[in-house]
Design a protein around this motif. Sequence first.
Motif: not given
Length: 463
Positions: A360, A363-364, A397, A401, A407, A424, A426
């Motif tokens: 998470h 990726s962010e 993400a 969530e 996921t 997770q 996205v």
Amino acid sequence: MRIPPRVLLLCVLCCFPTLSFAQAVSLVSGGAHPAHPGYAERAPVPVSSVSAGYSINAITINAATGKVISGASGTAHITANRNAATEAASNNNFDLGDTRNNQPTIDGLNTIATFDGAFVAEAGGSQDGNFRFTMIGNDPRVGGSTVYPANIDEVSLQLLNADGSVFKTVPFGPFEQKVLNSPNFVPLNYRSGHNIEYADAAHRAEFFNIMKSNWHTVISPQVVNRVTITVPFTVDIELENGDTVQARAYFTGTAADGSTFVEMLSPLFNFFFDNEVVNEINLGNFTTNSINMTLFPNTFLFDLNTSNPNTPGSCCELGFHTYFLEGGVFPQPRWITEYASWISPGLFGAGFQDVTALSHETSESFDDPFIDNSTPNWQFPGQPANSTVCQANLEIADPIEGLANATSAIEVKQHGTNTTYHPQNVALYQWFEMGATSSAIDGAFSFPNETVLPTSAIPCPGS
């Protein structure tokens, strides 16, 4: 990493309210309260705001900001070399081909290589407005691989009893190799490319139809330190009205795999986190040309329960990403930094386990490294039509969530052993455009499970 607009002003540095809508479970032994897994937004941290020279048994922390208001002898300073090497890191797991230098691309910053882009909102109150963004990597239209060190600081916890004796040590060691063998770092095959890492796969999915085929954004992991932080049984907290209360610093329980999980008071955690990051910078372990990761074992954050400080408030934050900066220095040093917890199975619903939090936040970090990429005001998926649980940033993400299929189960084969991980899913940046179609891979709005978000974002009601 998510924070609702109505509490943003209260959370300038260290307050982490949880508004996740994933399945609630009870973590604290005895079922004391429900836990909702989620993430938090943390504002950039000036090094000058970090306290130094303290005794953990003598500090008082402000409940709203998390800052130490008494018991510290001064503020932290950067003594390390601020000019990190700019040559590409190596990663023998990948065929990197044509590489690009990991050098700052924003004048006035000493940080990682980034590229800029923009999109136009197609609906909502911001329709036809331009939204610019800065992301990690080099321009996808140019192609080539950019490699960033992923500096990993592994933190174990030594928990104290009320009398100061050691209650328990919670080690990170059992999870080290599992993290390194996860999809975050191991090359696997995805629809957006073969033999690539998880964050790179999502990044490529967004720009699949305009990128050169050899465009990659690679993180090369290296464990730079293994430390143990001592956590007191209680800590003094100053409330908004000026009163000081003694609050429980942590609670523990046992996960299904026998591992100890720790719920920690968020202002205290932030104090530990800030000091640990500055220490790693001064040791030369965290660098400006890297993604710096501070990883904890089953460590989840709860808010202060002002009505009863001996019981936990809302829980649980599993991670955040931010950056540390040194003001008054040019080019300004910025250290991209993450906190993420390993998650043992069975603690949360929606498949939140193992490296869900790390995937998470990584990726962010790719899509919003300086946590300032704005978007049209969007409503969280799965909410009632008139819900104003909304957000207006490019935290890719966050929209997913709270969904039941948050996921994806991904199998990794290493040394004859098959392990299933749960990174997770996205949202791709095209989701935030609020358009009828997507320019991403397969016309998708989410990745790697393209069915999670079948349509683009819904404008926040009233925006």
